[in-house]
Design an enzyme around this catalytic site. Structure first.
Site, PDB file in Angstrom:
ATOM      1  N   ASP A 100     -57.456  80.260 -38.907  1.00  0.00           N
ATOM      2  CA  ASP A 100     -58.517  81.143 -38.428  1.00  0.00           C
ATOM      3  C   ASP A 100     -58.089  81.997 -37.250  1.00  0.00           C
ATOM      4  OD1 ASP A 100     -60.948  80.687 -40.032  1.00  0.00           O
ATOM      5  OD2 ASP A 100     -60.595  78.597 -39.459  1.00  0.00           O
ATOM      6  N   GLU A 155     -71.319  79.652 -47.088  1.00  0.00           N
ATOM      7  CA  GLU A 155     -70.174  78.823 -46.720  1.00  0.00           C
ATOM      8  C   GLU A 155     -70.450  78.282 -45.333  1.00  0.00           C
ATOM      9  OE1 GLU A 155     -66.340  80.635 -46.650  1.00  0.00           O
ATOM     10  OE2 GLU A 155     -66.453  81.241 -48.743  1.00  0.00           O
TER      11      GLU A 155
END
Lengths: 393, 261
Positions: free
Chosen positions: B53, B42
């Protein structure tokens, strides 16, 4: 009205992480129920009357009108609300929704601190714990509001990520929310974010325009020719404009912050940005060619956000509302003009609207009427203004 | 057979490794992941406002953008990776705005040109699929969706509709790199998802150690590790590949060895 998925034309929508989607959908269902519930509306109206101090006056600014020598200038006095700005209207509505949904903890983001103070205020009023995310840069330059929030029992968390300003505070608010969806309600401060926030914030703020329309009709027997309001995220402007949208003869002007100038650093998302996706909605954003968000600048911390509510993006594209921008210097001049002519110290946000009013009034006839939203008072801004004027307090 | 199908063979869980593009020497770092045994890569597209995040990946985004990483460079990194590693599935992960800035078709074209197999867009839920999904599918790029602890049974079919590649189960309601969910919860959730789809189910968010990865691998088809790797890049800079390879080897061994229950 947006479509059933919350789109205003191309804009709006629900661009959120999957974790938040079920909650966003539940919020919409609960809001539809609240809209149909006369007790909810009655409780909202009662709090606005007895706690916020509504209706706010509609005021003819006689000396300002004389000084400008053109159209009559009238102000909707939302700076006289409890906590000193229009922000509280929305916070009352949202905390009532939060309690309907059984949420027991409130979070919010704030830039200058006005929405944070309004949120902390309603949390104190209803006895709910309150966490306010505020960029560390803003914490440093808005100490009086930080102290106000703490007095009201809120926990103020300085956000150091990114540029440590409003958009970063909003990112951190979203991070908190996604980790605490089970018990937490996010009171968003402007008519932006994922659907249904833009719609419900607009609806709660529409009390401004509904009152103003009735007051204007009763005082003058007619509708205004032009509405003017400052725009950061755009909630005070939508609140004023929305009840007049079907009045074809009423023109509308939204005033963005041109900062140092539109060719320099500014916070004018509509005039100087491009459509994109941020914080749950598609709208005009300040961004570079790769879609990275750029920092806004305005003398007014309340206008210093790189996005704008999606309904404004749509109203711009269909041409119903005209948008312009006013620089820091022009706003500062208008701030002083209102102080001297009317004995009203406005916040720097509506000072942008006043600067635009001053330009337009001169171009209009004396029998025409401009109605501007005085959406906040200037007590919080006197230090910024003194600094700009080179005065030591 | 697609690269995804090959990377998720029956009976052996896959290791999915995340790094932020443009943070350090990305080519060398990605090579270290593959050498260490990563089955799927990824590649994070840096964004100024990574609101899903946690601190580790936020910092990686800032480092990458601070070094001037552009969208063109992200695709250059992807294309070069594809040349060096023709078989390893490559997924771009990021946020909507950088993906749709030049139009979804442009983005899908670039993905196809760079040999990208799938795209995870954090802030495009099924409700907004029109913004990117049709364009990706038209180019044969898999839109990889996220399922979360809040995705209930009523909603799951909508999440699965139009998703491809694999299903990414976000094991905690929260942001990347934070606490890990209880194993019992993960086992139950993965079973529920697998009953609803034939796609492989990979589990991520909060997986940091080989021990955690091994535990999850008992139940899932794949284990995603991100923040722990990204932290090594932040900590070791040019020296990161050695450390990345070591952690990846340990993770790969942990993921592939345990007997399935």
């Amino acid at each position: 009205m947006p479509d059933e998925r919350g789109h205003f034309g191309d804009y709006g929508g629900r661009y959120v992480a999957e974790t938040l989607m079920p909650l966003i959908l539940e919020l919409e269902r609960e809001y539809r129920k609240a809209q149909a519930d006369s007790r909810f509306q009655a409780q909202f109206d009662d709090l606005l009357e007895h706690y916020v101090g509504r209706p706010s006056p509609l005021y003819f600014a006689e000396r300002l009108t004389e000084a400008l020598g053109g159209a009559q200038v009238w102000f909707k006095r939302d700076e006289l609300n409890h906590t000193g700005a229009h922000k509280i209207n929305n916070c009352i509505g949202q905390i009532l929704l939060a309690m309907r949904m059984g949420k027991t903890r409130i979070i919010a983001e704030t830039g200058a601190g006005q929405h944070g103070v309004a949120t902390a205020t309603v949390c104190a009023r209803f006895g709910l714990p309150c966490v306010i995310y505020m960029g560390a840069t803003d914490v440093a330059r808005q100490q009086p509001n930080v102290f106000r929030m703490k007095l009201l029992g809120a926990e103020v968390i300085p956000v150091t990520s990114g540029a440590a300003t409003l958009k970063d505070a909003m990112n951190e608010g979203l991070r908190d929310w996604v980790a605490n969806v089970h018990d937490t309600f996010y009171i968003i401060g402007t008519a932006a974010g994922p659907h249904p926030y833009p719609e419900l914030v607009r609806d709660f703020q529409s009390v401004i325009g509904k009152e103003a329309r009735a007051q204007m009709l009763s005082r003058t027997g007619r509708l205004p020719d032009l509405l003017v309001a400052a725009i950061g995220g755009g909630s005070n402007a939508l609140g004023l404009f929305h009840p007049f949208l079907d009045d074809a003869d009423v023109a509308m002007l939204g005033v963005e912050a041109a900062g140092y100038g539109l060719d320099s650093q500014h916070a004018a998302s509509l005039l100087g940005g491009a459509p994109g996706v941020l914080h749950g909605n598609k709208t005009y954003l300040l961004q570079d060619e790769d879609g990275q968000i750029t920092e806004g600048h305005s003398i007014s911390a309340g206008l210093d956000y790189p996005g704008i509510g999606p309904e404004h993006a749509w109203l711009k594209d269909i041409g119903r509302v005209e948008y312009t921008a006013v620089t820091d210097d022009e706003a500062l001049e208008a701030f002083q003009l209102l102080c001297r002519t009317e004995g009203i110290i406005p916040a720097l946000e509506p000072s942008h609207a006043i600067a635009a009013v001053a330009k337009r009034a001169k171009e209009m006839d004396r029998d025409q009427i401009i109605l501007a939203n005085l959406c906040g008072r200037g007590d919080k801004d006197i230090f910024t203004v003194a600094d700009k004027l080179g005065v030591e307090i | 057979m697609t690269r995804f199908a090959a990377a998720f063979p029956r009976g052996r869980p896959a290791l999915v490794c995340f790094l932020t593009a443009g943070d350090g020497d990305t080519a060398a770092n990605l090579d270290a992941l593959v050498a260490g045994g990563a089955d799927v890569i990824e590649l994070g597209m840096p964004f100024t406002d990574p609101m899903a995040d946690g601190p580790a990946i936020q910092a990686a985004n800032i480092r990458s953008l601070g070094a001037g990483t552009s969208t063109a460079e992200v695709f250059a990194i992807a294309a070069a990776f594809r040349v060096r590693h023709p078989e390893v599935p490559l997924v771009l992960m990021g946020y909507a705005n950088p993906m749709v800035r030049r139009g979804a078709e442009w983005f899908a074209d670039q993905c196809a040109g760079a040999g990208v197999d799938g795209v995870i867009c954090v802030d495009i839920p099924p409700e907004e699929d029109d913004a990117l999904g049709p364009q990706l599918r038209a180019k044969g790029i898999a839109p990889i969706r996220l399922a979360t602890p809040t995705t209930d049974a009523g909603r799951l079919p909508q999440v699965l509709e139009g998703s491809a590649g694999f299903l990414y189960y976000v094991s905690v309601a929260g942001i990347t790199g934070k606490q890990q969910a209880a194993t019992a919860h993960i086992a139950e959730a993965v079973a529920r998802l697998k009953a609803a789809t034939d796609l492989p189910v990979a589990v991520g968010f909060g997986v940091r150690t080989p021990e955690q990865a091994a535990e999850i691998a008992k139940h899932a088809d794949g284990v995603v590790v991100g923040s722990a790797l990204v932290e090594l890049v932040g900590e070791h800079g040019q020296d990161a590949p050695r450390h990345l390879r070591e952690l990846t080897e340990n993770l790969a061994n942990a993921v592939s060895t345990p007997a399935r229950r």
